[in-house]
Design a protein around this motif. Structure first.
Motif: not given
Length: 186
Positions: A137-143, A145-147, A177-186
């Motif tokens: 799942l982590q690998a998928i999240l680093t793809e 252009g992931l919609p 836990l990195a989701y919050r940071h990632d969500a803000v970045a996207h």
């Protein structure tokens, strides 16, 4: 469907479908064919409502899934999510791992975003003995252009995996836990 306006009757019918033990693999092919032809068919409701089935039916799902239409695929994935939540402890670990790998393959081959999200949802519930679902799942999240809808579904799946007692739990929790940071970045 004729009872949907009377929700009490429709609810009872839905609960009855959940209680049936699906043990006739030959019926499944007919239901998938009917569901492929008409998304509003009773067969689609049956496919979506399977909560208890035996191993031969599970093998038939594996056989039929790749050629089913996207709506039927989503229904089969939904039923498999109940297997993962309720009955997985009754299945042999090798079969669970094989199906877990199938789910990743189905995710990779799907062109319908709703099917891909249904695969991710199922992976969040799937028991992980050997295939390291959190890492995949982590690998998928680093793809690239992931919609966004798939990104959210992958994070939810990762959170579910982090809540389980498996070897990837700590890594999954940290990554989630990195989701919050990632969500803000996207």
């Amino acid at each position: 469907q004729q009872y949907e306006p009377e929700h009490q009757v429709g609810t009872q019918f839905a609960w009855a479908l959940h209680r049936i033990r699906y043990d006739e693999p030959a019926w499944l092919e007919n239901w998938v064919r009917q569901a492929d032809a008409d998304e509003d068919s009773p067969a689609m409701r049956i496919l979506n409502s399977q909560h208890q089935f035996d191993e031969p039916v599970l093998q038939e799902i594996r056989r039929l899934y790749p050629s089913a239409a996207p709506a039927a695929q989503r229904a089969l994935l939904h039923s498999l999510s109940w297997l993962a939540r309720q009955l997985a402890k009754d299945l042999e670990a090798g079969l669970l791992n094989t199906i877990g790998k199938d789910i990743f393959t189905w995710y990779e081959q799907a062109t319908d975003s709703r099917v891909r999200r249904a695969c991710l949802n199922l992976l969040g519930h799937w028991p992980d003995d050997e295939i390291d679902i959190p890492a995949k799942l982590q690998a998928i999240l680093t793809e690239p252009g992931l919609p966004e809808p798939e990104r959210k579904a992958a994070y939810v799946a990762l959170a579910r995996q982090a809540g389980k007692d498996n070897t990837g739990q700590e890594k999954a929790a940290d990554f989630f836990l990195a989701y919050r940071h990632d969500a803000v970045a996207h």
